[in-house]
Design an enzyme around this catalytic site. Structure first.
Site, short mmCIF file in Angstrom:
data_model
loop_
_atom_site.label_atom_id
_atom_site.label_comp_id
_atom_site.label_asym_id
_atom_site.label_seq_id
_atom_site.Cartn_x
_atom_site.Cartn_y
_atom_site.Cartn_z
N ARG A 189 38.04 48.39 44.96
CA ARG A 189 37.00 48.79 44.00
C ARG A 189 36.38 47.54 43.40
O ARG A 189 37.09 46.71 42.83
CB ARG A 189 37.54 49.68 42.89
CG ARG A 189 36.43 50.45 42.15
CD ARG A 189 36.93 51.22 40.93
NE ARG A 189 37.31 50.29 39.88
CZ ARG A 189 38.37 50.45 39.10
NH1 ARG A 189 39.16 51.50 39.24
NH2 ARG A 189 38.65 49.55 38.18
N GLU A 214 35.18 42.31 38.25
CA GLU A 214 36.34 41.95 39.06
C GLU A 214 36.35 42.76 40.34
O GLU A 214 35.64 43.75 40.48
CB GLU A 214 37.66 42.14 38.29
CG GLU A 214 37.94 43.57 37.89
CD GLU A 214 39.26 43.70 37.13
OE1 GLU A 214 40.07 42.75 37.13
OE2 GLU A 214 39.48 44.77 36.55
N ASN A 238 39.04 44.68 42.73
CA ASN A 238 40.42 45.18 42.74
C ASN A 238 40.88 45.42 44.17
O ASN A 238 40.26 46.19 44.90
CB ASN A 238 40.50 46.49 41.98
CG ASN A 238 40.01 46.35 40.55
OD1 ASN A 238 40.71 45.84 39.70
ND2 ASN A 238 38.77 46.77 40.31
N SER A 267 42.12 52.62 40.56
CA SER A 267 42.36 53.99 40.11
C SER A 267 41.06 54.73 39.83
O SER A 267 39.97 54.20 40.00
CB SER A 267 43.24 53.97 38.86
OG SER A 267 42.65 53.17 37.87
N LYS A 313 42.42 36.64 40.17
CA LYS A 313 41.26 36.13 39.45
C LYS A 313 40.85 34.75 39.94
O LYS A 313 39.68 34.39 39.93
CB LYS A 313 41.58 36.04 37.96
CG LYS A 313 41.71 37.39 37.29
CD LYS A 313 42.11 37.22 35.84
CE LYS A 313 42.34 38.58 35.17
NZ LYS A 313 42.95 38.42 33.84
N LYS A 345 38.76 33.45 30.18
CA LYS A 345 39.70 34.47 30.64
C LYS A 345 40.98 33.81 31.13
O LYS A 345 40.93 32.81 31.84
CB LYS A 345 39.10 35.26 31.81
CG LYS A 345 37.90 36.10 31.44
CD LYS A 345 37.43 36.89 32.66
CE LYS A 345 36.70 38.14 32.24
NZ LYS A 345 36.50 39.06 33.38
N GLU A 348 47.71 36.98 35.92
CA GLU A 348 47.50 38.42 36.06
C GLU A 348 48.16 39.13 34.88
O GLU A 348 49.31 38.86 34.56
CB GLU A 348 48.11 38.93 37.37
CG GLU A 348 47.59 38.27 38.63
CD GLU A 348 46.09 38.47 38.86
OE1 GLU A 348 45.59 39.56 38.57
OE2 GLU A 348 45.43 37.51 39.33
N GLY A 349 47.43 40.02 34.30
CA GLY A 349 47.99 40.83 33.21
C GLY A 349 48.39 40.00 32.01
O GLY A 349 49.25 40.41 31.23
N ARG A 405 32.81 53.79 34.28
CA ARG A 405 33.68 53.86 33.10
C ARG A 405 32.88 53.40 31.90
O ARG A 405 32.18 52.39 31.97
CB ARG A 405 34.92 52.99 33.26
CG ARG A 405 36.03 53.70 34.01
CD ARG A 405 37.20 52.79 34.21
NE ARG A 405 36.79 51.57 34.88
CZ ARG A 405 37.57 50.50 35.03
NH1 ARG A 405 38.79 50.49 34.53
NH2 ARG A 405 37.12 49.43 35.67
#
Lengths: 529, 529
Positions: free
Chosen positions: B134, B156, B158, B163, B340, B409, B413-414, B503
């Site tokens: 995505r 980004e 994915n 999802s 990223k 940023k 990750e996360g 979204r």
């Protein structure tokens, strides 16, 4: 039956099996709209003030065993039943006699009749009637002859607001899905097979019935030319709303027919009768739109219970719809045809009304054969009056011994509880010798349903134990009422069986088991017996 | 954009209109599985211990305005993006360099790489890879040139656990339904028309991607001969479960493919690798069944966040799946390709990697044109290192004036939150001159999304206000990794755009408005602009 012949049904589950079955049942049901709004007892209004939560509808984990011979017979005679009730609704003279008799004990029936009379005086402008019926049965096994084949016995015939057709097809699909994903552990008997889980087309069939009436209505008669719609007359709030939306969704999606919902209490606010047109078309003005619609069909999912008529305004609303040109599902006369008193008269031993009514519809060639199959589904019912049948009933009902095979049911719609078996004599004694009070009841042969077991999932609780199932068969009938010298004839325009429903509830209160009344929607697993 | 050109969108609602829209939205969503499990903050575990409640997924009442030119471009370049990431995942040598560089600051990436190395030592036995990608975009309008056409800027890409594909198609269908039933009041502009609400086939397309991999896997290789299945690797508990079930339901119903769900923590308990077969087939043994399945495809909806790997067992589970013969969606290298750092390298001004990678796939004839369209979607991104680009970035980021156009940023990750605009210089100062710490961040050009308004329905609450939308375009790609001297070539077997997702979330905290992060699933209403 099952508990004796198939004592191991449903199969016991390991904790892994139970977890797999339940999680798939919970997820599939929500994925497919097999849901209800939770009751305030489950989720309080404070937690969900906007009413946006839903929960899996009360369901059985397994399809319940059901004799194929009974299932086939119940479906096969549905078109006969449809014609029967169309013919009864068409016989105003006969209905009048009955209504006049029970009007003394049943004010609700009396008031429904007055609505009819008012429209009759003015003249009906719609000669089409739609029935979305449901005939409910239990399996009966002669307690004195355990070798006898199981038979179906009618519990009641619903002519108004027959519910669960929107969920019933989905429960059948759920149980098929659970079979497909192997959520039912394999057993030696291998009862749950695709072959034993019949298709259930209740959603498509009932929607097709409404669509058929919509088309039969014809073109818009009011001016300016308005789009046509079907109006669902509903209760508010309604927890069983997804059952109804399954039908409206089908009407929108597969028939392109606009549907709207009007709460019973808002009928007079949002609909009007266009009096400048002699047929009195019904106009619906959605509060959210500047435009309005002409209503082809009023589908009642409300208005069946006396409690819904707290005042004259509620009766005015019913009259308002009845005198309009919209096709009613059902008309007042069809609603009255479904009263318990009619069921009792048909089922009174020695009655010949069945043959008389079935002869009214031209579609059935062999009236006698159909009447005899329908009659075979009756549990004997008796009035408690001064007729010969009534006097016989009184002797049965007051006998401490013979009363055991009967149930006493109130005549009045939506009125009170049944009295069972040996409790009947004392209850009748408490009524004294007030003839009017006695006439408020019907004595009915007790149906002896087989012992079954199942597990019910309801409001997040799982309960296993002895259950009773009740099979409903849906029927769609669209007919034209006769006129003038043919006024007690009906012309059947559409008549088909429209899917089925199995409702299963706890047989009695058991410690840790399924409590009585712990009801659920189920599907049938057919067995040869 | 909309707030200036279409200031009256969405239209204001009367209370009747709002009631009609909301009740239909609430009912349709549940009828069609557009739902989530309620969070414990909404419904506590004590009220619903079995987890059987569901609630309408967070949704917008209206489809959000979106420039058609941006929508079309985002969809058109998805197959190019699919090939790009397939090629990146196929270039182990290049990935190695990057991973080694960021391994110092990102242990998660380092550990994923070690899983790859371990499988490489043993030898990969599956040369097929599946991507359910995505690519996420915001609409960007040059703040210095208000006449410029809006463009898409990638947020980004994915490569794992993308999802909402299961819900996205349903939101598009919901907004179309609301249009059909006239829940959107007519306005002079008439923006919400069937023509402006595009079809969204995300459910069918993503499922078709999984089905394609399933078929490409071939026959069962283990013995005894086992049925084949797709395994969903999932988090537990999972509130967004109906999103996933929309895909598994489609696989069962329309492809006849068995799917099972395994919580990440149960991988080692319920799956095994059949070591007696050289290709190492993956065997899934459902705890509820005596039989077992051979897994064709592992579809990861878990395993993407460092928090899911609390111990070595979690890493063993990932290794266990990676070394098996099952097609992974995604493979470790594909997962890494979505980091990223890769996005930043591709988007670093003057980089020519795009052309290099696109040339690897044989399906694209005009590499330069595709590369240039993809490049046009990049917001400039800079490393904070000692490269020329890095030194330039440092000067931008430490400038009180120029930093306003950027966001900082974290690489990891996360890991942690973004630092915006003029807060960047002070933040970097707080890091001191620790080069390693600086290398943990990427400087990215700020995207300037247009001002939009919408109303979000979430957990029963309705909030209106300024919102930001993010468009995701799904892509399916099945490819075969090259071997020997062609080892950095990839053979694309299947490549298609697979639906989209909008979204929408609150733009910032406003009194009574949509709070920042008050996110929802939306659909696009295309506008010419």
């Amino acid at each position: 039956m099952a508990a004796t012949i198939y004592p191991d049904y449903p199969p016991a589950l390991t904790s892994d099996q139970s977890g797999y079955l339940l999680s798939n049942l919970k997820d599939w049901s929500i994925l497919n709209g097999l849901a209800v709004r939770p009751s305030p007892a489950f989720v309080s209004r404070e937690i969900d003030p906007s009413g946006s939560l839903a929960v899996t509808a009360p369901l059985t984990l397994f399809p319940s065993l059901f004799p194929r011979v009974c299932f086939d017979e119940a479906r096969a005679i549905q078109t006969g039943y449809n014609e029967l009730y169309a013919a009864i609704a068409g016989d105003e003279t006969w209905l009048k006699e009955i209504v006049e008799e029970i009007a003394q004990v049943d004010e609700f029936i009396a008031k429904l009749w007055q609505v009819h009379l008012a429209v009759k005086r003015e003249g009906y402008t719609q000669d089409l009637s739609l029935g979305l019926f449901r005939s409910d049965y239990m399996v009966h096994r002669d307690p004195l002859n355990s070798a006898a084949e199981p038979q179906i016995r009618q519990v009641e015939f619903n002519t108004i607001a027959s519910s669960f057709g929107g969920l019933a097809a989905k429960v059948s699909a759920l149980h098929r899905h659970l079979l497909q994903i192997q959520a039912f552990p394999p057993t030696q008997l291998d009862l749950i097979t695709a072959n034993n889980l019949p298709d259930n087309l209740s959603v498509q069939s009932l929607s097709r019935g409404l669509a058929t009436a919509h088309k039969a209505y014809g073109n818009c008669v009011s001016e300016p030319n308005r789009p046509l719609c079907i109006l669902f007359i509903v209760q508010s709030p309604e927890n069983n709303i997804f059952d109804q939306h399954a039908l409206s969704n089908e009407l929108w999606t597969n028939h392109g027919i606009p549907t709207f919902r009007v709460a019973y209490g808002n009928i007079l606010r949002h609909t009007s009768v266009a009096h400048s047109f002699p047929t009195r078309p019904l106009i619906y003005s959605p509060p959210n739109l500047p435009s309005s619609y002409e209503v082809t069909t009023c589908y009642f999912r409300a208005g069946y219970s006396p409690a819904e008529y707290p005042d004259d305004t509620a009766w005015s609303a019913r009259l308002h719809l009845e005198r309009s040109a919209a096709i009613k599902c059902p008309s007042i006369l069809t609603h009255l045809a479904g009263s318990k008193k009619i069921q009792q008269i048909l089922a009174t031993p020695s009655s010949t009304y069945l043959e008389r009514f079935l002869a009214r519809s031209r579609a059935i060639s062999d009236t006698t054969a159909v009447a005899s199959r329908i009659r075979a589904t009756f549990a004997a019912m008796y009035p408690l009056d001064s007729s010969p049948a009534g006097r016989h009933a009184a002797s049965l009902a007051t006998s401490p011994h013979e009363s055991a095979a009967y149930v006493l049911k109130p005549q009045r719609e939506g009125g009170g509880n049944n009295i069972y078996g040996t409790k009947i004599p004392a209850f009748l004694k408490s009524l004294g010798d007030d003839e009017l009070k006695w006439k408020g009841y019907v004595l009915m042969e007790l149906i002896e349903p087989p012992s079954l077991r199942n597990t019910i999932f309801r409001n997040g609780e799982v309960k296993s134990g002895e259950v009773i199932g009740e099979l409903g068969v849906y029927g769609v009938c669209l007919w034209r009422n006769g006129k003038d010298k043919h006024k007690d004839k009906v012309e059947i325009l559409e008549n088909f069986e429209a899917g089925h429903l199995l409702r299963t509830k706890g047989r009695e209160s058991e410690e840790g088991g399924v409590a009585a009344g712990f009801g659920s929607v189920d599907s049938v697993c057919l067995i040869e017996i």
